[in-house]
Design a protein around this motif. Structure first.
Motif, PDB file in Angstrom:
ATOM      1  N   VAL A 196       0.394  -1.746   0.026  1.00 54.90           N
ATOM      2  CA  VAL A 196      -0.420  -0.041  -0.041  1.00 54.90           C
ATOM      3  C   VAL A 196       0.766   0.952  -0.313  1.00 54.90           C
ATOM      4  O   VAL A 196      -0.071   2.318  -0.955  1.00 54.90           O
ATOM      5  N   MET A 197       1.766   1.200   0.491  1.00 56.47           N
ATOM      6  CA  MET A 197       2.542   2.687   0.943  1.00 56.47           C
ATOM      7  C   MET A 197       3.701   2.514  -0.414  1.00 56.47           C
ATOM      8  O   MET A 197       4.284   3.928  -0.381  1.00 56.47           O
ATOM      9  N   LEU A 198       4.066   1.605  -0.826  1.00 63.02           N
ATOM     10  CA  LEU A 198       5.454   1.637  -1.831  1.00 63.02           C
ATOM     11  C   LEU A 198       4.548   0.898  -2.959  1.00 63.02           C
ATOM     12  O   LEU A 198       4.872   1.980  -3.599  1.00 63.02           O
ATOM     13  N   TYR A 199       4.564  -0.144  -2.887  1.00 64.13           N
ATOM     14  CA  TYR A 199       4.278  -0.466  -4.826  1.00 64.13           C
ATOM     15  C   TYR A 199       3.459  -0.136  -5.323  1.00 64.13           C
ATOM     16  O   TYR A 199       2.974  -0.358  -6.392  1.00 64.13           O
ATOM     17  N   ALA A 200       1.914   0.089  -4.966  1.00 62.61           N
ATOM     18  CA  ALA A 200       1.023   0.154  -5.685  1.00 62.61           C
ATOM     19  C   ALA A 200       1.454   1.400  -5.776  1.00 62.61           C
ATOM     20  O   ALA A 200       0.541   2.003  -6.563  1.00 62.61           O
TER      21      ALA A 200
END
Length: 348
Positions: A196-200
């Motif tokens: 949620v915080m990085l990949y997406a």
């Protein structure tokens, strides 16, 4: 003593790839070869990229060069950090406990690859602004704002993976440490947090910006060609189709981004499967992790093969090195000939 020295009760070292162990060699041969090979490629390739950027002023005219250099420094540190697992696999004694070394290595590599991922997202935003708002681009994207953005990338990456020391395995480890493989588990909630915080967000930004960049470039190319055909028909000359001026540079950056996600996709899929307790395999962990880390070298190759200004800078750098070597050779030959003449004079 490092617990990877101990291995199992048979006295064999802890090796993820069973085919790599030989009775005559008391370390994990194949793992060491893979990691050391990648380490040499990553360090040498990114050092060359950094030197070329410093030797070719034209490369710094693009604001994206700030992010490209940030990625190069991050990838260079990835190569340097690979020295830690290679020394562990070679059974060099480590002062700190293996659990702490394992956690620190996982955290550092996670932060560095997060910097690369965030830099790619910022590059796509930068190109999107340049194409959608060309008249106000120089006022919106200034050097000090770029420096603040780069600093924010580093701080954000450090903070995102900081909970890994108590929450769960962050990945990018390959389980080369026995403690990582046996005692450090992934946590589904921490994995969801990273997604949620990085990949997406990074993937969404890249897809959105490049989709619109190429759509706008295609529209601009169509309009430019229509105008050329209209004016050329009035003048009685045949007009040639001209591509969008920004499309070629955008394609270079798009290739870098595409290769990044292609190499990282197997690891991300495996990381999600492992975190959800669907599938877990040490060999798959090792291969997907180091395939992803190999991207730190691929950036150098793609940029050097795709950017003409970078190629000119690389030729200038190699020419300067060759000229320096030639001068040293001439100076050495002249000093040798002078010493021979002086020695001959003494004998006379």
């Amino acid at each position: 003593m490092n617990s990877s020295l101990v291995g199992n009760q048979s006295g064999r070292p802890f090796c993820l790839l069973a085919i790599s162990y030989l009775e005559t060699i008391n370390f994990c041969l194949l793992e060491v070869v893979i990691i050391v090979f990648l380490m040499v490629l990553i360090i040498s390739g990114n050092i060359i990229v950094i030197f070329v950027f410093h030797c070719a002023p034209l490369l710094n005219h693009h604001t994206t060069s700030y992010f490209i250099q940030t990625m190069a420094y991050a990838d260079l540190l990835v190569g340097v950090s690979c020295l830690v697992p290679s020394l562990s696999l070679l059974h060099y004694p480590i002062v700190l406990s293996e659990s702490l070394v394992c956690q620190i290595f996982g955290y550092v590599v996670s932060v560095l690859k997060s910097v690369s991922m965030a830099s790619l997202a910022c590059i796509s935003i930068d190109r999107y602004i340049a194409i959608t708002k060309p008249l106000t681009y120089n006022t919106l994207v200034t050097p000090w704002r770029l420096r603040i953005c780069i600093l924010t990338i580093w701080l954000y990456s450090c903070l995102v993976f900081l909970p890994s020391f108590h929450w769960g395995k962050p990945g990018y480890h390959g389980d080369v440490f026995q403690w990582c493989a046996n005692s450090w588990d992934t946590d589904p909630y921490f994995t969801l947090f990273i997604v949620v915080m990085l990949y997406a967000p990074a993937a969404f930004i890249v897809c959105f910006t490049y989709f619109n960049i190429f759509r706008i470039c295609q529209q601009h190319t169509k309009e430019i060609n229509e105008r050329r055909v209209r004016f050329s028909s009035q003048d009685g000359e045949a007009g040639e189709a001209q591509p969008c001026p920004d499309k070629r540079y955008a394609m270079v950056l798009f290739r870098i981004t595409s290769v990044f996600y292609i190499l990282w996709l197997p690891y991300i899929i495996y990381f999600l499967l492992e975190s959800s307790n669907v599938y877990s395999n040490r060999v798959a962990s090792f291969l997907t992790t180091w395939l992803a880390i190999s991207n730190s070298f691929c950036n150098c190759v793609i940029y050097s093969l795709s950017n003409s200004v970078f190629q000119k800078g690389l030729k200038r750098l190699s020419g300067a090195i060759c000229a320096s070597c030639a001068r040293q050779r001439v100076a050495k030959d002249s000093s040798t000939s002078r010493s021979k003449r002086s020695s001959n004079g003494c004998h006379v």
